[in-house]
Design an enzyme around this catalytic site. Sequence first.
Site, PDB file in Angstrom:
ATOM      1  N   SER A 153      85.688 -39.287  63.371  1.00 28.68           N
ATOM      2  CA  SER A 153      85.043 -38.088  63.922  1.00 28.68           C
ATOM      3  C   SER A 153      83.916 -38.464  64.873  1.00 28.68           C
ATOM      4  O   SER A 153      83.068 -39.302  64.549  1.00 28.68           O
ATOM      5  CB  SER A 153      84.450 -37.229  62.808  1.00 28.68           C
ATOM      6  OG  SER A 153      85.441 -36.808  61.915  1.00 28.68           O
TER       7      SER A 153
ATOM      8  N   ASN B 256      81.752 -42.740  49.608  1.00 27.51           N
ATOM      9  CA  ASN B 256      81.162 -43.164  50.880  1.00 27.51           C
ATOM     10  C   ASN B 256      80.160 -42.151  51.406  1.00 27.51           C
ATOM     11  O   ASN B 256      80.299 -40.944  51.215  1.00 27.51           O
ATOM     12  CB  ASN B 256      82.259 -43.430  51.929  1.00 27.51           C
ATOM     13  CG  ASN B 256      82.570 -42.220  52.790  1.00 27.51           C
ATOM     14  OD1 ASN B 256      81.872 -41.946  53.767  1.00 27.51           O
ATOM     15  ND2 ASN B 256      83.605 -41.469  52.412  1.00 27.51           N
TER      16      ASN B 256
ATOM     17  N   GLY C  20      77.818 -41.375  57.032  1.00 28.51           N
ATOM     18  CA  GLY C  20      76.834 -40.616  57.811  1.00 28.51           C
ATOM     19  C   GLY C  20      77.274 -40.324  59.229  1.00 28.51           C
ATOM     20  O   GLY C  20      76.450 -40.195  60.128  1.00 28.51           O
TER      21      GLY C  20
ATOM     22  N   ASN D 254      86.583 -31.435  62.223  1.00 32.96           N
ATOM     23  CA  ASN D 254      86.031 -31.777  60.909  1.00 32.96           C
ATOM     24  C   ASN D 254      84.875 -30.824  60.616  1.00 32.96           C
ATOM     25  O   ASN D 254      83.765 -31.011  61.104  1.00 32.96           O
ATOM     26  CB  ASN D 254      85.569 -33.239  60.938  1.00 32.96           C
ATOM     27  CG  ASN D 254      84.851 -33.653  59.671  1.00 32.96           C
ATOM     28  OD1 ASN D 254      84.819 -32.898  58.691  1.00 32.96           O
ATOM     29  ND2 ASN D 254      84.284 -34.840  59.681  1.00 32.96           N
TER      30      ASN D 254
ATOM     31  N   CYS E  26      81.254 -31.480  57.609  1.00 30.59           N
ATOM     32  CA  CYS E  26      79.924 -32.083  57.711  1.00 30.59           C
ATOM     33  C   CYS E  26      78.849 -31.001  57.568  1.00 30.59           C
ATOM     34  O   CYS E  26      79.114 -29.832  57.816  1.00 30.59           O
ATOM     35  CB  CYS E  26      79.774 -32.819  59.033  1.00 30.59           C
ATOM     36  SG  CYS E  26      80.290 -31.838  60.437  1.00 30.59           S
TER      37      CYS E  26
ATOM     38  N   LYS F 224      90.199 -29.304  59.609  1.00 34.41           N
ATOM     39  CA  LYS F 224      90.196 -30.092  58.364  1.00 34.41           C
ATOM     40  C   LYS F 224      89.272 -29.459  57.337  1.00 34.41           C
ATOM     41  O   LYS F 224      88.063 -29.327  57.562  1.00 34.41           O
ATOM     42  CB  LYS F 224      89.756 -31.527  58.664  1.00 34.41           C
ATOM     43  CG  LYS F 224      89.843 -32.429  57.441  1.00 34.41           C
ATOM     44  CD  LYS F 224      89.726 -33.880  57.827  1.00 34.41           C
ATOM     45  CE  LYS F 224      89.816 -34.781  56.614  1.00 34.41           C
ATOM     46  NZ  LYS F 224      89.647 -36.194  56.992  1.00 34.41           N
TER      47      LYS F 224
ATOM     48  N   ASN G 230      89.238 -33.179  52.922  1.00 32.06           N
ATOM     49  CA  ASN G 230      88.221 -34.196  53.161  1.00 32.06           C
ATOM     50  C   ASN G 230      87.761 -34.704  51.778  1.00 32.06           C
ATOM     51  O   ASN G 230      88.338 -34.333  50.762  1.00 32.06           O
ATOM     52  CB  ASN G 230      87.053 -33.594  53.948  1.00 32.06           C
ATOM     53  CG  ASN G 230      86.394 -34.634  54.842  1.00 32.06           C
ATOM     54  OD1 ASN G 230      86.053 -35.718  54.394  1.00 32.06           O
ATOM     55  ND2 ASN G 230      86.218 -34.294  56.115  1.00 32.06           N
TER      56      ASN G 230
ATOM     57  N   GLY H 299      90.422 -41.341  47.363  1.00 37.78           N
ATOM     58  CA  GLY H 299      91.318 -42.263  46.676  1.00 37.78           C
ATOM     59  C   GLY H 299      92.027 -41.632  45.485  1.00 37.78           C
ATOM     60  O   GLY H 299      91.981 -40.412  45.289  1.00 37.78           O
TER      61      GLY H 299
ATOM     62  N   GLY I 233      94.601 -37.141  50.581  1.00 37.08           N
ATOM     63  CA  GLY I 233      93.783 -37.329  49.376  1.00 37.08           C
ATOM     64  C   GLY I 233      94.498 -38.161  48.334  1.00 37.08           C
ATOM     65  O   GLY I 233      95.374 -37.671  47.623  1.00 37.08           O
TER      66      GLY I 233
END
Length: 311
Positions: A48, A71, A74, A131, A134, A170, A197, A223, A249
């Site tokens: 992104s 994760n 950022g 995306n 965020c 997304k 996501n 994961g 996913g």
Amino acid sequence: MTTPDLSVSLCGIFLRNPLVLASGILGTSAELLERVARCGAGAVTSKSCGPTPRAGHPNPTVLAWGHGLINAVGLSNPGADEEARILRDAKARLAPLGVPLIASIFAETVQGFGEVARKVAEAAPDFIEVNISCPNVEAEFGRPFAADARDAAAVTAVVRRAVSLPVIVKLSPNVPDIAAIARAVESEGADAISAINTLGPGMVIDTDSGKPILANRTGGVSGPAIRPIAVRCVYDVSRAVRVPVIGIGGVACGRDAAEMIMAGATAVGIGTAVYDRGPEVFAAIAEELLAFMATHGYTAVSQMRGLAHDD
Ligand SMILES: Cc1cc2nc3c(=O)[nH]c(=O)nc-3n(C[C@H](O)[C@H](O)[C@H](O)COP(=O)(O)O)c2cc1C
């Protein structure tokens, strides 16, 4: 026996197989996107990018905690102008391979999404992925645009007006009713939906020091641990809308990919499995999916799509 056909059409664009590199994984340069395509992906997504360069969070930003990743990268990115150059290069490298390019964008304001989409579209990617997961600085409490149907719809409408490319939105799993968000973005012109996501935020604590391991303290979980949630989200979204869904996913093998398709996905995103199995994971999962289809007598991906919806 005829060899099963792995190819799918996503918004009328041909994918040799349904396996798509998810955003944020190896998608930072044209060379890496080409490498993943050569390793067998059906389509690749860039990391992104936003309006201006961002350094992202300090390290550590990614941790493998045993059942997946957590994760907080950022949203580090070089900004839309530099990203457009990377995407143009990537597009030229991918075209002879016949692998479509999905350009992922984010912004901190609704109008910002339109500006980034317009810049990125100049590089002629095959799709734009929006995306909206965020944090949203226009709304109170820094909530992501994906958390509210009206915010999600507003972003979709702005991007839809800004570009003529197919628009993928997304979605985040961190909402009480993902189907409502899906309907809202479809009604504003989304051509496809990616779900999901990362889940969370989550936290992993180093019990020797008693401190959270990620410098940002919390991060998104991905994961195998999130796969049942992703499958349920894809099931809910594909029931709610008519546009195709990219199911993402926790997919780590061919059978997992088949499960996503049975939940209603047209294509299947792969992220964390690339950390675990390397970029060769795409050819490996394609082989596994072929073997699965041959064993079960499926000759086309469409025969598996949405099977979980049948009564
Ligand atoms: C290290 C890392 C970075 C990511 N960066 C992005 C990103 O920039 N944009 C985005 O839309 N998703 C990003 N994601 C989310 C993935 O694209 C994907 O939706 C999520 O990890 C679930 O899929 P997986 O379980 O196959 O990894 C990132 C995930 C990871 C693990």
